[in-house]
Design a protein around this motif. Structure first.
Motif, PDB file in Angstrom:
ATOM      1  N   GLU A 144      28.553   7.150  72.569  1.00  0.00           N
ATOM      2  CA  GLU A 144      28.075   7.032  71.187  1.00  0.00           C
ATOM      3  C   GLU A 144      29.070   7.585  70.177  1.00  0.00           C
ATOM      4  O   GLU A 144      29.052   7.179  69.007  1.00  0.00           O
ATOM      5  CB  GLU A 144      26.732   7.758  71.019  1.00  0.00           C
ATOM      6  N   VAL A 145      29.933   8.520  70.602  1.00  0.00           N
ATOM      7  CA  VAL A 145      30.883   9.123  69.655  1.00  0.00           C
ATOM      8  C   VAL A 145      32.249   8.427  69.708  1.00  0.00           C
ATOM      9  O   VAL A 145      33.156   8.820  68.976  1.00  0.00           O
ATOM     10  CB  VAL A 145      31.049  10.640  69.925  1.00  0.00           C
ATOM     11  N   PHE A 146      32.390   7.415  70.578  1.00  0.00           N
ATOM     12  CA  PHE A 146      33.644   6.669  70.659  1.00  0.00           C
ATOM     13  C   PHE A 146      33.780   5.752  69.438  1.00  0.00           C
ATOM     14  O   PHE A 146      32.784   5.243  68.932  1.00  0.00           O
ATOM     15  CB  PHE A 146      33.685   5.812  71.923  1.00  0.00           C
ATOM     16  N   PRO A 147      35.013   5.507  68.977  1.00  0.00           N
ATOM     17  CA  PRO A 147      35.212   4.427  67.992  1.00  0.00           C
ATOM     18  C   PRO A 147      34.761   3.096  68.587  1.00  0.00           C
ATOM     19  O   PRO A 147      34.896   2.880  69.798  1.00  0.00           O
ATOM     20  CB  PRO A 147      36.729   4.447  67.754  1.00  0.00           C
ATOM     21  N   GLU A 148      34.236   2.234  67.764  1.00  0.00           N
ATOM     22  CA  GLU A 148      33.647   0.984  68.246  1.00  0.00           C
ATOM     23  C   GLU A 148      34.612   0.148  69.086  1.00  0.00           C
ATOM     24  O   GLU A 148      34.222  -0.359  70.151  1.00  0.00           O
ATOM     25  CB  GLU A 148      33.114   0.172  67.071  1.00  0.00           C
ATOM     26  N   PRO A 149      35.888  -0.050  68.681  1.00  0.00           N
ATOM     27  CA  PRO A 149      36.793  -0.849  69.532  1.00  0.00           C
ATOM     28  C   PRO A 149      37.005  -0.219  70.910  1.00  0.00           C
ATOM     29  O   PRO A 149      37.029  -0.925  71.921  1.00  0.00           O
ATOM     30  CB  PRO A 149      38.101  -0.885  68.730  1.00  0.00           C
TER      31      PRO A 149
END
Length: 258
Positions: A191-196
């Protein structure tokens, strides 16, 4: 079933001889508990997709999932090939795949008491992580934990087949471990990762080894599809690759060191 029962009994007796070492192995997997404190504190001072309590429950489940899915077969298989011990395994009416698998399952049973003690200690240190899981998500998370263990075992066993050609399959596994560490959700939930980066990670097998079962066990809302199909496709790919490399590898095997 008789073979499986005998193998489990033998390896369980073997693992119980190394109780102190098993405790150290379980303690060595406490990285998620350390990261829990970091992310919980960060959630109190910033805006994140998860609350401090959700972070605590997630990393507790990461700890439990990693304890249940740890695999070391590549180191054992490499020693078998390099030292010639595989020759004796080939004389037995049992594929070495299942021999090593029985050792891993027996080790889980022997490790369980230490994992329970560490979990109780965790609850004492982080009372906000205490919760009663709902039966449905918990059972689903337990099922995916079993699937994650089988997938990771299959991935590492396939990597171990490279020993027939390079004699240093462990080096390849260390590269995979770095990817596993960062893309599986061990360092941080997806959930805390950048979307790409999150989209890319979900195309690899790594999030399904930790993140998916841990999030389900923690009671978080998780989209199972198309993740389940990605997991099954990777499992089928590694299964076919394992059988191919096993057949080719046996032609190269010379039994050196035996």
């Amino acid at each position: 079933m008789r073979k499986a029962k005998t193998l489990l009994a033998v390896y369980l007796a073997y693992m119980l001889e190394y109780r102190a070492e098993l405790f150290l192995w379980a303690l060595a997997g406490a990285l998620p508990l350390i990261l829990l404190g970091v992310w919980t504190e960060a959630a109190r001072g910033g805006e994140f997709a998860l609350s401090p309590g959700e972070f605590a429950r997630y990393f507790l489940m990461v700890f439990l999932v990693r304890q249940a899915t740890v695999v070391w077969v590549v180191w054992e298989f490499e020693r078998d090939v390099v030292e010639g011990r595989l020759s004796f395994r080939l004389l037995r009416p049992l594929d070495p795949f299942f021999d090593h698998l029985a050792a891993h399952v027996a080790e889980r049973l022997a490790r369980l008491p230490f994992v329970v003690l560490l979990t109780l200690l965790f609850f004492w240190l982080f009372p906000e992580a205490r919760f009663v899981p709902e039966p449905g998500p918990f059972l689903l998370g337990f099922l995916f934990t079993l699937l994650a263990f089988l997938l990771r075992y299959l991935m590492q066993y396939t990597t171990a087949m490279l020993t027939f050609f390079t004699e240093r399959a462990v080096s390849v596994e260390e590269v995979f471990f770095l990817l596993y560490l960062f893309l599986s959700g061990t360092i941080a939930p997806l959930e805390v990762f950048p979307e790409p980066l999150r989209t890319l990670a979900l195309l690899t097998p790594f999030p399904y080894l930790v993140y998916l079962p841990a999030a389900l066990l923690a009671g978080q809302e998780v989209e199972l599809f198309p993740g389940v199909w990605v997991m099954l496709l990777w499992g089928a790919a590694f299964l076919l690759l394992w059988r191919l490399l096993w057949r080719l590898g046996l032609r190269h095997y010379s039994g050196q060191g035996a």
